[in-house]
Design an enzyme around this catalytic site. Structure first.
Site, short mmCIF file in Angstrom:
data_model
loop_
_atom_site.label_atom_id
_atom_site.label_comp_id
_atom_site.label_asym_id
_atom_site.label_seq_id
_atom_site.Cartn_x
_atom_site.Cartn_y
_atom_site.Cartn_z
N CYS A 299 0.84 -1.32 0.07
CA CYS A 299 0.04 -0.04 0.07
C CYS A 299 0.87 1.33 -0.08
O CYS A 299 1.83 1.28 0.72
CB CYS A 299 -1.05 0.11 1.14
N ARG B 103 4.43 -0.52 -4.44
CA ARG B 103 4.27 -0.77 -3.23
C ARG B 103 2.79 -1.52 -3.11
O ARG B 103 2.53 -2.20 -2.04
CB ARG B 103 3.95 0.29 -2.15
N TRP C 29 -2.53 -2.63 -1.64
CA TRP C 29 -2.24 -4.32 -1.72
C TRP C 29 -3.00 -4.83 -0.90
O TRP C 29 -3.02 -4.72 0.38
CB TRP C 29 -0.74 -4.44 -1.44
N ASN D 291 -2.35 2.27 5.53
CA ASN D 291 -1.52 1.46 5.36
C ASN D 291 -1.37 0.88 6.71
O ASN D 291 -0.69 1.20 7.80
CB ASN D 291 -0.21 1.90 4.81
N GLY D 292 -1.25 -0.85 6.53
CA GLY D 292 -1.20 -1.39 7.82
C GLY D 292 -2.11 -2.44 8.17
O GLY D 292 -3.17 -2.78 7.14
N GLU E 86 17.54 -18.30 -4.62
CA GLU E 86 17.44 -17.02 -5.15
C GLU E 86 16.77 -16.99 -6.76
O GLU E 86 15.97 -16.41 -6.94
CB GLU E 86 18.50 -16.19 -5.04
N LYS F 154 13.10 -15.68 -7.95
CA LYS F 154 12.98 -14.70 -9.02
C LYS F 154 11.96 -15.18 -10.27
O LYS F 154 11.22 -14.52 -10.50
CB LYS F 154 14.38 -14.37 -9.82
N GLU G 198 8.49 -15.37 -8.87
CA GLU G 198 7.77 -14.09 -8.64
C GLU G 198 7.38 -13.10 -9.91
O GLU G 198 6.37 -12.59 -10.05
CB GLU G 198 8.99 -13.07 -8.15
N HIS H 126 15.64 -37.72 -3.54
CA HIS H 126 14.71 -38.12 -2.34
C HIS H 126 13.46 -37.70 -2.51
O HIS H 126 12.65 -37.24 -1.51
CB HIS H 126 15.44 -37.45 -1.09
N LYS I 276 6.60 -4.55 -3.08
CA LYS I 276 7.99 -4.35 -2.99
C LYS I 276 8.24 -4.34 -1.26
O LYS I 276 9.26 -4.97 -0.92
CB LYS I 276 8.33 -2.75 -3.21
#
Ligand code: G6P
Length: 580
Positions: free
Chosen positions: A2, A27, A70, A94-95, A457, A461, A464, A480, A575
């Site tokens: 947000c 955001r 968001w 926001n929150g 990582e 990516k 995402e 396994h 973000k």
């Protein structure tokens, strides 16, 4: 997570709010809205990106608030979009308000009707209830009732904005034409002076003045330093911020190495380093992977025991913390809710807290005993790239220092920016790999040792920004279970940067190839077996993740484009995750 903007000044507010929201869009971007106070209150809210507010620039009025959302509570619908208006007030938040249900019931019992499913709307109701002519007083009363996290901007019928912050970032700034507020600096480019509100702070902004308060009354905050405010990013000729930020990796590493050099002059910190016997790294997402890489480097170079935890887990583990243990909390934004909670917990249990963050004025930097600021510069694309390199640059410097102080030799990291430059050029080769990934059902990234962290990582990516199911896995573990998922054409990317382990990783590669996998290699050694390879320059093996991650980031970028997505703004993500 947000974005909030607010403005009161001499200019029309709507175009300023819309520009601010575009700058903050990374955001959160599932819905957006603005409210402007002119002769009357005008409100426009839309589902989708900020561009869906086209036309709203016509709203007249010189005071307003805006929001890009968001979703947490309630689906991304127009009703759930902010601002929320009730009675005389308009609010953006926001929150998360954790006791929203109880408060809502109280308001409903008064006969008030709610028009959204959000937790945030209750703030508008409470504000309206407590408003007796002074909006700031009403906000203070309202905040006393709220449990959870918030950055709030609210306006009533006067030309003023009131603000409150708890556990969610909020900045205020003074420009030539008026006063601005926003969740982060990106929307404050018109400001000459910017202040970061602290925990429990309130502010009142009018055209000519910004007043900041804490519990005790009015306070004078120090403005942010010039270098913190400068450097607002533009795409600079690149199609996406992500590509631009990839190309900035060498500079990000060079700046971060320099930052570490100055930081390491701190005598108090040197004393801590000399005494450190056990280390814990904390982070979320990419920052967690930096922590994993750092753990490998610290144990390998300095023979100091280290652990790395996901912040979201650590905070509920009832962790065992030795008094004087060094805990390193890693966060690009310095605002990730789980990392803040984990770091605070470690500190409360007696740890010495080192923050590794890209934002020197962030909440994490304030709660830490020591703050090591990375030199990535502002990172706009949601997927972290250059901030990962920056974190590794300072964490590897830190590992090298630990080793030096223990008489275990000196390491030179000075050539990493040049090597990163060469790796970037070689990584363009991944563009030719995309055909094998575009329609893949799932993808594997394999490695051993620190290469596992790099593989994780790379997988993150791809998930995402290309929305491809993928796993970053320890090569030895493949048989396994996950090997059952490998079928004809499954892309497998093998990361091999450590000579002693490369032969072992190759075994896993052969096992997948024998089952039809389409194998690609990122390696510090000359290609073998004719497999498509990005050869990264040979470097100190302890630092190789800083290079090996680059082709994987680039691969994710090109696969995202080939699948028709916008790599800068991946769906469902934000973000900076300032809620739990
Ligand atoms: C979000 C971002 C990731 C980032 C993570 C941690 O999930 O999308 O790119 O790695 O948060 O963020 P931080 O600011 O704490 O590094």
């Amino acid at each position: 997570m947000c974005g909030i903007v607010a403005y009161v000044g001499r200019k029309q507010a709507a175009p300023i709010l819309l520009r601010g929201l575009s700058a903050l869009e990374y955001r959160g971007y599932d819905s957006a809205g603005i409210a402007v106070m002119g002769e009357r209150l005008s409100l426009v809210k839309r589902v989708g990106r900020v561009s869906s507010l086209a036309g709203a620039e016509q709203l007249t009025g010189t005071c307003g608030v805006g929001h890009t959302r968001w979703a947490t509570h309630g689906a991304p619908t127009e009703e759930n979009a902010h601002p929320h208006v009730f009675g005389k007030v308009a609010v953006v938040h926001n929150g998360i308000i954790e006791n929203a249900d109880v408060l809502k019931a109280e308001c409903t019992a008064r006969g008030e009707k709610f028009s959204s499913e959000t937790d945030s709307e209750v703030i508008a109701h409470l504000l309206n209830f407590y408003f007796k002519g002074d909006l700031l007083a009403a906000l203070k009363e309202t905040c006393k009732r709220l449990v959870g996290s918030y950055a709030i901007a609210a306006m009533g019928e006067e030309r003023e904005i009131v603000l409150a912050r708890r556990a969610s970032p909020l900045l205020v700034g003074r420009g030539e034409d008026g006063a601005y507020a926003a969740s982060d600096l990106s929307a404050l480019s018109a400001c000459q002076t910017v202040y970061a509100l602290g925990e429990g702070h309130f502010a009142r902004m009018t055209e000519d003045a910004i007043r900041i308060f804490d519990d005790g009354g009015k306070i004078a905050l120090k403005p942010l330093k010039k270098e913190e405010v400068e450097g607002l990013p533009a795409k600079g000729g690149y199609a996406h911020f992500m590509k631009k930020e990839l190309m900035e990796i060498p500079a990000s590493i060079a700046n971060s190495l320099e930052n570490y050099r100055s930081f390491a002059q701190n005598q108090a910190f040197c004393r801590v380093l000399c005494q450190t016997e056990y280390l814990t790294f904390l982070g979320c997402g990419t920052a967690y992977h930096s922590g994993l890489c750092a753990k490998y480097a610290v144990e390998r170079l300095a023979r100091v025991r280290a652990a790395c935890h996901l912040s979201s887990e650590y905070r509920y583990l009832n962790p065992i913390v030795k008094r004087g243990e060094l805990v390193v909390a890693i966060s690009q934004s310095g605002e990730t809710a789980d990392t803040l909670a984990a770091a605070e917990l470690a500190k409360a249990k007696g740890a010495i807290l080192l923050a590794v963050t890209n934002v020197g004025y962030s909440t994490l930097s304030r709660i830490a005993d020591f703050c090591l600021v990375t030199g990535a510069g502002r990172e706009v694309a949601v997927a972290a790239t250059k901030s990962f390199s920056a974190q590794l640059a300072v964490l590897f410097s830190f590992a090298a220092d630990l080793a030096r102080l223990r008489g275990m030799g000196e390491r030179d990291l000075g050539n990493l920016p040049v090597l990163a430059e060469r790796t970037l050029a070689a990584s363009e080769g991944t563009k030719a790999w995309t055909g094998a990934f575009v329609h893949a059902k799932n993808v594997f990234f394999l490695g051993r040792g620190a290469d596992v962290a790099t593989a994780m990582e790379g997988s993150l990516k791809l998930k995402e920004i290309a929305y491809l199911p993928s796993e970053g896995y320890a090569a030895g573990e493949l048989k396994h279970g996950p090997l059952a998922l490998v079928e004809q054409g499954t892309p497998v990317v093998a990361v091999m940067t450590e000579k002693a382990l490369a032969e072992k990783t190759k075994n896993a590669v052969h096992e997948t190839a024998a089952r039809g996998a389409n194998v690609f290699v990122v390696s510090a050694f000359p290609p073998e077996d004719g497999l498509p390879t990005v050869e990264i320059p040979e470097a100190d093996e302890a630092f190789s993740p800083i290079l090996a991650a680059i082709p994987l980031q680039m691969l994710a970028y090109y696969v995202s484009l080939a699948r028709g997505y916008d790599p800068d703004l991946p769906r469902n993500l934000a973000k900076s995750v300032t809620v739990e």
